[in-house]
Design an enzyme around this catalytic site. Structure first.
Site, PDB file in Angstrom:
ATOM      1  N   HIS A 160      36.449  42.905  36.490  1.00  0.00           N
ATOM      2  CA  HIS A 160      36.500  43.632  35.220  1.00  0.00           C
ATOM      3  C   HIS A 160      37.617  44.686  35.236  1.00  0.00           C
ATOM      4  CE1 HIS A 160      32.844  42.184  33.175  1.00  0.00           C
ATOM      5  NE2 HIS A 160      32.353  42.029  34.392  1.00  0.00           N
ATOM      6  N   GLU A 173      38.740  46.127  32.780  1.00  0.00           N
ATOM      7  CA  GLU A 173      38.454  47.086  31.700  1.00  0.00           C
ATOM      8  C   GLU A 173      37.404  48.130  32.078  1.00  0.00           C
ATOM      9  OE1 GLU A 173      35.151  44.054  31.048  1.00  0.00           O
ATOM     10  OE2 GLU A 173      37.106  44.208  32.040  1.00  0.00           O
ATOM     11  N   CYS A 200      35.526  37.821  33.534  1.00  0.00           N
ATOM     12  CA  CYS A 200      34.197  37.585  34.106  1.00  0.00           C
ATOM     13  C   CYS A 200      33.575  36.322  33.500  1.00  0.00           C
ATOM     14  CB  CYS A 200      33.302  38.814  33.940  1.00  0.00           C
ATOM     15  SG  CYS A 200      31.845  38.770  35.026  1.00  0.00           S
TER      16      CYS A 200
END
Length: 241
Positions: free
Chosen positions: A184, A186, A99
């Site tokens: 993202h 994660e 990001c």
């Protein structure tokens, strides 16, 4: 066997919720990417905490996180981070940017960042992968997005690895040692919903938009395991991309 070491360059402040439930964003990243026999450290670069010249050489790779800051800003810590990334490039260190990390990596390598012409992208997005991989991944992967900035001009010699209908540069690669992902990998849905609440409290988005995004979030899932495999393969050189 020599222990592999990796460092997370944390570009955001952890919320109390994420700290309590996930051990902060460092905990989120180390859980996703860490494997047995490795050592993971964190440098809170947004607070001015950077690795020293001697420490840099000890690491096999680095991960740059997301941030509420703008990648085209000239805050002292951002300028210092750009200098560090240029240094890591000269050393051919593996660097994965996520990001804001994707954007600041692009800027450090000579690209340009700015506000996305299409506005905020929050929720699930299908990324079309344009580079072949030995990981046998599908050509399209769903990922969680939460950004309003983007790379508007690719660094010289960089290669687009993924795009979406919303964002032209969802992924890029620079040589064999640097890669950025706008989304993202994660995040899970719980973290995204928490972020939507925080953005609303900070008046960065309006209630009607937040309500719309929350409803859509309940309908999909991200391809988190595929993204994890892709990130691990790049960062650790365990497979070709």
């Amino acid at each position: 066997m020599v222990e592999k070491r990796f460092a997370v360059l944390l570009c955001a402040e952890d919320s109390e919720y994420v700290k309590k439930k996930y051990g902060g964003y460092f905990g989120v990243f180390s859980k996703m990417l860490g494997e047995e026999g490795e050592k993971w450290d964190v440098y809170r670069v947004a607070n001015g905490e950077f690795p020293t010249e001697d420490e840099i050489g000890d690491y096999n790779g680095f991960v740059i996180t997301g941030s509420c800051s703008d990648a085209d800003a000239d805050d002292q810590w951002i300028c210092r981070l750009i200098d560090l990334l240029k240094k890591l490039d000269s050393m051919k260190k593996k660097v994965l940017g996520i990001c804001f990390g994707h954007q600041i990596l692009g800027r450090a390598l000579g690209g340009r960042t700015g506000r996305a012409r299409s506005g905020w992208d929050i929720g699930f997005r299908t990324v079309h992968l344009s580079s072949p991989s030995t990981l046998k991944l599908p050509g399209r992967l769903s990922i969680i997005e939460c950004h309003r900035d983007e790379i508007v001009e690719l660094p010289p010699k960089a290669e687009v690895m993924g795009w979406s209908e919303k964002t032209g540069i969802e992924m890029f690669r620079y040589g064999d040692h640097m890669m950025g992902i706008q989304g993202h990998p994660e995040y899970n849905t719980d973290i995204l919903l928490h972020l939507i609440d925080r953005l609303l409290l900070k008046n960065l988005i309006i209630e009607s938009f937040a309500k719309e995004v929350r409803a859509k979030v309940q309908e999909r899932e991200a391809d988190r395991e595929a993204w994890r495999r892709l990130c691990v393969a790049f960062l650790k050189g365990t497979a070709g991309l």
